[in-house]
Design a protein around this motif. Sequence first.
Motif, PDB file in Angstrom:
ATOM      1  N   ASP A 153       5.797   6.280   9.657  1.00  0.00           N
ATOM      2  CA  ASP A 153       5.009   5.437  10.565  1.00  0.00           C
ATOM      3  C   ASP A 153       3.544   5.834  10.579  1.00  0.00           C
ATOM      4  O   ASP A 153       2.771   5.412   9.728  1.00  0.00           O
ATOM      5  CB  ASP A 153       5.605   5.425  11.996  1.00  0.00           C
ATOM      6  CG  ASP A 153       6.150   6.776  12.422  1.00  0.00           C
ATOM      7  OD1 ASP A 153       5.430   7.776  12.275  1.00  0.00           O
ATOM      8  OD2 ASP A 153       7.299   6.818  12.900  1.00  0.00           O
ATOM      9  N   THR A 154       3.124   6.693  11.535  1.00  0.00           N
ATOM     10  CA  THR A 154       1.706   6.921  11.821  1.00  0.00           C
ATOM     11  C   THR A 154       0.893   7.405  10.623  1.00  0.00           C
ATOM     12  O   THR A 154      -0.216   6.928  10.389  1.00  0.00           O
ATOM     13  CB  THR A 154       1.568   7.953  12.965  1.00  0.00           C
ATOM     14  OG1 THR A 154       2.418   7.546  14.042  1.00  0.00           O
ATOM     15  CG2 THR A 154       0.133   8.003  13.457  1.00  0.00           C
ATOM     16  N   GLU A 155       1.447   8.332   9.860  1.00  0.00           N
ATOM     17  CA  GLU A 155       0.695   8.888   8.728  1.00  0.00           C
ATOM     18  C   GLU A 155       0.328   7.791   7.721  1.00  0.00           C
ATOM     19  O   GLU A 155      -0.801   7.722   7.229  1.00  0.00           O
ATOM     20  CB  GLU A 155       1.521   9.980   8.040  1.00  0.00           C
ATOM     21  CG  GLU A 155       0.759  10.686   6.931  1.00  0.00           C
ATOM     22  CD  GLU A 155       1.602  11.730   6.216  1.00  0.00           C
ATOM     23  OE1 GLU A 155       1.327  12.003   5.038  1.00  0.00           O
ATOM     24  OE2 GLU A 155       2.558  12.257   6.837  1.00  0.00           O
TER      25      GLU A 155
ATOM     26  N   ASN B 150      -2.312   5.312   9.271  1.00  0.00           N
ATOM     27  CA  ASN B 150      -3.692   5.830   9.227  1.00  0.00           C
ATOM     28  C   ASN B 150      -4.291   5.711   7.831  1.00  0.00           C
ATOM     29  O   ASN B 150      -5.458   5.348   7.663  1.00  0.00           O
ATOM     30  CB  ASN B 150      -3.718   7.283   9.702  1.00  0.00           C
ATOM     31  CG  ASN B 150      -3.396   7.418  11.172  1.00  0.00           C
ATOM     32  OD1 ASN B 150      -3.539   6.463  11.942  1.00  0.00           O
ATOM     33  ND2 ASN B 150      -2.960   8.587  11.599  1.00  0.00           N
ATOM     34  N   ALA B 151      -3.480   6.010   6.821  1.00  0.00           N
ATOM     35  CA  ALA B 151      -3.959   5.913   5.439  1.00  0.00           C
ATOM     36  C   ALA B 151      -4.272   4.456   5.085  1.00  0.00           C
ATOM     37  O   ALA B 151      -5.268   4.173   4.400  1.00  0.00           O
ATOM     38  CB  ALA B 151      -2.917   6.483   4.481  1.00  0.00           C
TER      39      ALA B 151
ATOM     40  N   PHE C 147       0.832  -1.207   0.000  1.00  0.00           N
ATOM     41  CA  PHE C 147       0.000   0.000   0.000  1.00  0.00           C
ATOM     42  C   PHE C 147       0.868   1.259   0.000  1.00  0.00           C
ATOM     43  O   PHE C 147       0.627   2.198  -0.764  1.00  0.00           O
ATOM     44  CB  PHE C 147      -0.921   0.001   1.222  1.00  0.00           C
ATOM     45  CG  PHE C 147      -1.659   1.292   1.411  1.00  0.00           C
ATOM     46  CD1 PHE C 147      -2.838   1.549   0.719  1.00  0.00           C
ATOM     47  CD2 PHE C 147      -1.171   2.276   2.271  1.00  0.00           C
ATOM     48  CE1 PHE C 147      -3.508   2.758   0.867  1.00  0.00           C
ATOM     49  CE2 PHE C 147      -1.832   3.484   2.432  1.00  0.00           C
ATOM     50  CZ  PHE C 147      -3.008   3.724   1.728  1.00  0.00           C
ATOM     51  N   ALA C 148       1.885   1.293   0.859  1.00  0.00           N
ATOM     52  CA  ALA C 148       2.733   2.483   1.003  1.00  0.00           C
ATOM     53  C   ALA C 148       3.474   2.802  -0.291  1.00  0.00           C
ATOM     54  O   ALA C 148       3.665   3.974  -0.635  1.00  0.00           O
ATOM     55  CB  ALA C 148       3.730   2.279   2.145  1.00  0.00           C
ATOM     56  N   LEU C 149       3.877   1.772  -1.016  1.00  0.00           N
ATOM     57  CA  LEU C 149       4.608   1.981  -2.256  1.00  0.00           C
ATOM     58  C   LEU C 149       3.789   2.842  -3.224  1.00  0.00           C
ATOM     59  O   LEU C 149       4.291   3.812  -3.796  1.00  0.00           O
ATOM     60  CB  LEU C 149       4.921   0.610  -2.887  1.00  0.00           C
ATOM     61  CG  LEU C 149       6.032   0.527  -3.932  1.00  0.00           C
ATOM     62  CD1 LEU C 149       6.446  -0.921  -4.117  1.00  0.00           C
ATOM     63  CD2 LEU C 149       5.628   1.098  -5.273  1.00  0.00           C
ATOM     64  N   LYS C 150       2.512   2.495  -3.379  1.00  0.00           N
ATOM     65  CA  LYS C 150       1.644   3.261  -4.279  1.00  0.00           C
ATOM     66  C   LYS C 150       1.278   4.614  -3.657  1.00  0.00           C
ATOM     67  O   LYS C 150       1.230   5.638  -4.336  1.00  0.00           O
ATOM     68  CB  LYS C 150       0.377   2.460  -4.588  1.00  0.00           C
ATOM     69  CG  LYS C 150       0.624   1.244  -5.466  1.00  0.00           C
ATOM     70  CD  LYS C 150      -0.619   0.386  -5.574  1.00  0.00           C
ATOM     71  CE  LYS C 150      -1.738   1.124  -6.283  1.00  0.00           C
ATOM     72  NZ  LYS C 150      -3.007   0.374  -6.236  1.00  0.00           N
ATOM     73  N   HIS C 151       1.029   4.616  -2.360  1.00  0.00           N
ATOM     74  CA  HIS C 151       0.624   5.839  -1.661  1.00  0.00           C
ATOM     75  C   HIS C 151       1.700   6.920  -1.767  1.00  0.00           C
ATOM     76  O   HIS C 151       1.395   8.114  -1.887  1.00  0.00           O
ATOM     77  CB  HIS C 151       0.334   5.501  -0.197  1.00  0.00           C
ATOM     78  CG  HIS C 151      -0.209   6.634   0.607  1.00  0.00           C
ATOM     79  ND1 HIS C 151      -1.510   7.076   0.498  1.00  0.00           N
ATOM     80  CD2 HIS C 151       0.381   7.428   1.551  1.00  0.00           C
ATOM     81  CE1 HIS C 151      -1.713   8.074   1.330  1.00  0.00           C
ATOM     82  NE2 HIS C 151      -0.586   8.322   1.981  1.00  0.00           N
TER      83      HIS C 151
ATOM     84  N   THR D  81      -8.217   0.229   4.027  1.00  0.00           N
ATOM     85  CA  THR D  81      -8.716  -1.129   4.316  1.00  0.00           C
ATOM     86  C   THR D  81     -10.203  -1.097   4.634  1.00  0.00           C
ATOM     87  O   THR D  81     -10.985  -1.918   4.119  1.00  0.00           O
ATOM     88  CB  THR D  81      -7.934  -1.741   5.491  1.00  0.00           C
ATOM     89  OG1 THR D  81      -6.538  -1.798   5.159  1.00  0.00           O
ATOM     90  CG2 THR D  81      -8.425  -3.150   5.806  1.00  0.00           C
ATOM     91  N   ILE D  82     -10.604  -0.158   5.465  1.00  0.00           N
ATOM     92  CA  ILE D  82     -12.015  -0.059   5.845  1.00  0.00           C
ATOM     93  C   ILE D  82     -12.876   0.304   4.636  1.00  0.00           C
ATOM     94  O   ILE D  82     -13.963  -0.253   4.440  1.00  0.00           O
ATOM     95  CB  ILE D  82     -12.178   0.959   6.995  1.00  0.00           C
ATOM     96  CG1 ILE D  82     -11.521   0.407   8.269  1.00  0.00           C
ATOM     97  CG2 ILE D  82     -13.653   1.270   7.249  1.00  0.00           C
ATOM     98  CD1 ILE D  82     -11.401   1.407   9.404  1.00  0.00           C
ATOM     99  N   ALA D  83     -12.381   1.194   3.795  1.00  0.00           N
ATOM    100  CA  ALA D  83     -13.136   1.581   2.596  1.00  0.00           C
ATOM    101  C   ALA D  83     -13.310   0.404   1.640  1.00  0.00           C
ATOM    102  O   ALA D  83     -14.371   0.245   1.023  1.00  0.00           O
ATOM    103  CB  ALA D  83     -12.421   2.727   1.882  1.00  0.00           C
ATOM    104  N   ASN D  84     -12.298  -0.453   1.539  1.00  0.00           N
ATOM    105  CA  ASN D  84     -12.329  -1.575   0.600  1.00  0.00           C
ATOM    106  C   ASN D  84     -13.135  -2.765   1.093  1.00  0.00           C
ATOM    107  O   ASN D  84     -13.750  -3.474   0.296  1.00  0.00           O
ATOM    108  CB  ASN D  84     -10.905  -2.069   0.326  1.00  0.00           C
ATOM    109  CG  ASN D  84     -10.274  -1.399  -0.874  1.00  0.00           C
ATOM    110  OD1 ASN D  84     -10.898  -1.288  -1.918  1.00  0.00           O
ATOM    111  ND2 ASN D  84      -9.055  -0.940  -0.706  1.00  0.00           N
TER     112      ASN D  84
END
Length: 575
Positions: free
Chosen positions: A201-203, A206-207, A133-137, A212-215
Amino acid sequence: MHIEQHILDKVNEWLTPTFDVDTQNQIKEMMTTSPKNLEESFYKNLEFGTGGMRGIMGVGTNRINKYTLGKNTQGISDYLKKSFPGEALKVVIAYDCRHNSDTLGKVVADVFSANGIKVYLFSEMRPTPELSFALKHLNCHAGIVLTASHNPPEYNGYKVYWQDGGQLVPPQDEEIIQVIEDLKYSEIKFEANNSLIEYIDTEIDNAFVDSTIANASFNTSANAKANLKIVYTSLHGTSIKSVPSVLAKAGYTDVNIVPEQAEPNGDFPTVVSPNPEEPEALTMALALAEKLHADIVFGTDPDSDRLGVAVRDNNNKMILLNGNQTMVVMTNYLLEQWKKANRLNGKQFIGSTIVSTPMMLELASAYGVECKVGLTGFKWIAKFIKDFPELQFIGGGEESFGFMVGDAVRDKDAVGAILLMCEIAAQAKENKSSVHQYLQQMYVDFGFYKEYLISITKKGIEGANEIKQMMIDMRDNPVAEINGQRVIMVEDYLNSTAKNLLSGETENLTIPKSDVLIYYLEDGSKICARPSGTEPKIKFYFSVNTAIENLEEIPAAEAYLDQKITTIISEMQLN
């Protein structure tokens, strides 16, 4: 013992000043006290398999250490510069709970930064799906996660992700491997440019949670969420960093964590293996579930890409679901939700693998979507998303306890899958049903499919040769009949051929080459053999099926299918 010259040549190279004194001393110690260990450590170079590179930690070319990973990273740095000329290169790095993962993660970050590449490094251990996820974010060009997934404690590993968030696939994988092979150890740049290393970390957490919740949320009522009693264990792994916060933010309030297994620990002290595919791994979670009268149990592997699930059967007894069962339950539920929302228009697909249940094809047919089937390994499902941008990816999985909801993460994702299973379980309970009853109704609607897996471990050089010979024997002498049923088709993915044994006709397979053999029997049974890409094992996958008209037929049908699997295994002399 006699050690071959090509091995000694490698050993002597590692005794030069390119390598630190401690490494040289360890090698000298092995030379005098353990020549067999020396041979095992140097007889080959570690290779990339279905889930990246994994190996035992230690010195040598066949071990995970700062030099083998440094060489990988130097090669990837060189390849990135060639692939994206003139671009400001960025990579993100995560690591799991294993011994040395944090220090090896810093080594990898140092090498990238020494090559002028911006590095985002997680400040603490994180789940593998969060790395994807972070890679794309963060719009990175590549990502690395230090993990050996569910392998024993002495292992570590190195997974490489590309710009789309998925693991390396052809042609990049072969090209990068060639660059790495051509490198000398003396060419590795270990001197960090710390101004290019940024801790995250935190940022990002949270994203990832919000995504995850949206999906994986589907309008479950607050009351249904509150009424679902969940038991969860991280098996000493990284999912403790994400799963509790995802479930809490999604509104699940009755989440009971197995306390003895909540602390990350690379020794995995309370389990024989930290693999939710192994029933033993969930023993403590099941005991807590009985004590609390829980509805559902979840367990994840160390890097949180696989999940094990247990649910209550019709007799209120906790039973473990296998990876094929959880996959078809989640896929069918997603398809139902998409259909209910009028989102199916023939331009969607689900994903699976050649060793997973054929029931996925039945689901795709019933809902009018395509089921794309690839080789073992989630990187192939992620590749479908990249290769077919005109199609929407709904979800998909593989039999080895992996599932992916949507395309925000491009690898199997236990965090999202747990939330999705909670939605299914909570809604079923609210409707006076259960996950188990939901699965049973699927058997009536789509056919009763039952799968079974046998893994045979063969360690070391001799073991690798035994596995190779077993595959040669099955290729050269294909079985003509099993359990009174003719073998009608043999698919050989190493030779890219599918041979119809009845007509004699041969077709070419379009899926990339892999050391896999599949036998298809005339009654619809399927038998697959493949060496593991990440462990010293050969695996045999069995799938049998029968049609049933109603729920009352399930016990007899299950007994019939169990007997069929037992007979096939016996006739193939695998028991």
